[in-house]
Scaffold this motif. Structure first.
Motif, PDB file in Angstrom:
ATOM      1  N   UNK A   1       3.600 -14.167  -1.637  1.00  0.00           N
ATOM      2  CA  UNK A   1       2.604 -13.138  -1.408  1.00  0.00           C
ATOM      3  C   UNK A   1       3.055 -12.208  -0.298  1.00  0.00           C
ATOM      4  N   UNK A   2       3.558 -12.776   0.815  1.00  0.00           N
ATOM      5  CA  UNK A   2       4.038 -11.959   1.922  1.00  0.00           C
ATOM      6  C   UNK A   2       5.150 -11.025   1.506  1.00  0.00           C
ATOM      7  N   UNK A   8       5.096  -3.642  -0.816  1.00  0.00           N
ATOM      8  CA  UNK A   8       4.103  -2.566  -0.853  1.00  0.00           C
ATOM      9  C   UNK A   8       4.264  -1.642   0.329  1.00  0.00           C
ATOM     10  N   UNK A   9       4.341  -2.207   1.508  1.00  0.00           N
ATOM     11  CA  UNK A   9       4.469  -1.390   2.704  1.00  0.00           C
ATOM     12  C   UNK A   9       5.738  -0.558   2.671  1.00  0.00           C
ATOM     13  N   UNK A  50       2.319  -6.242  -7.003  1.00  0.00           N
ATOM     14  CA  UNK A  50       1.854  -5.776  -5.694  1.00  0.00           C
ATOM     15  C   UNK A  50       0.383  -5.386  -5.755  1.00  0.00           C
ATOM     16  N   UNK A  51      -0.017  -4.713  -6.815  1.00  0.00           N
ATOM     17  CA  UNK A  51      -1.427  -4.340  -6.969  1.00  0.00           C
ATOM     18  C   UNK A  51      -2.308  -5.588  -6.995  1.00  0.00           C
ATOM     19  N   UNK A  52      -1.885  -6.599  -7.723  1.00  0.00           N
ATOM     20  CA  UNK A  52      -2.657  -7.840  -7.804  1.00  0.00           C
ATOM     21  C   UNK A  52      -2.725  -8.525  -6.441  1.00  0.00           C
ATOM     22  N   UNK A  56      -5.679  -4.229  -5.439  1.00  0.00           N
ATOM     23  CA  UNK A  56      -5.849  -2.815  -5.728  1.00  0.00           C
ATOM     24  C   UNK A  56      -5.848  -2.603  -7.234  1.00  0.00           C
ATOM     25  N   UNK A  57      -6.610  -1.608  -7.683  1.00  0.00           N
ATOM     26  CA  UNK A  57      -6.633  -1.246  -9.097  1.00  0.00           C
ATOM     27  C   UNK A  57      -5.443  -0.331  -9.358  1.00  0.00           C
TER      28      UNK A  57
END
Length: 144
Positions: A1-2, A8-9, A50-52, A56-57
């Motif tokens: 997850x990290x 994403x960042x 990443x959205x999941x 985020x949608x």
């Protein structure tokens, strides 16, 4: 997850840095020893994973705003809120959520993007014990 959140960042900052450098320079505001970085993009730029992971949608009609606050080279936990207005001055509140991972803290919110248009963002960020306001315009294009 990290690892996904790190992606994403990096993706957000990389995409915004390239776009911003090409258009108007780096997207940041400096308040004394604190720098607020910000970027906006359509959520289809995110991978499904990443959205999941960030809840985020992922949609051609959903924008994302990403804000990070850096003081003395380190990420800062703070308060972030704001609004986005369309050309008819309809205002939508931005509901930011904090994402924390090793070495990074950032704030993300989503907003609708129904058509190509310029939006006005007003972001309030807690900096050095007071609230600083950042306002900027961004032309947005819904994805395909």
């Amino acid at each position: 997850m990290g690892r996904l959140l790190s992606c994403l960042l990096v993706a957000c900052l990389s995409l915004s840095a390239v776009a911003a450098d090409a258009i108007k320079g780096e997207r940041k505001e400096v308040f004394g020893d604190t720098t607020v970085h910000y970027s906006t993009f359509i959520s289809t730029f995110l991978t499904p994973e990443t959205a999941k992971a960030t809840e985020l949608v992922r949609s051609k009609n959903q924008g994302v705003i990403n804000v990070s606050v850096i003081k003395a080279g380190k990420p800062v936990v703070t308060q972030v809120n704001g609004t986005v207005k369309d050309l008819t001055s309809n205002s939508v509140p931005l509901k930011f959520k904090q994402i924390t991972e090793q070495g990074a803290i950032y704030y993300i919110a989503q907003f609708p993007v129904e058509q190509q248009e310029t939006r006005t963002f007003t972001i309030n960020v807690g900096v050095n014990g007071k609230t600083e306001t950042i306002s900027f315009n961004q032309e947005l294009f819904p994805g395909e």
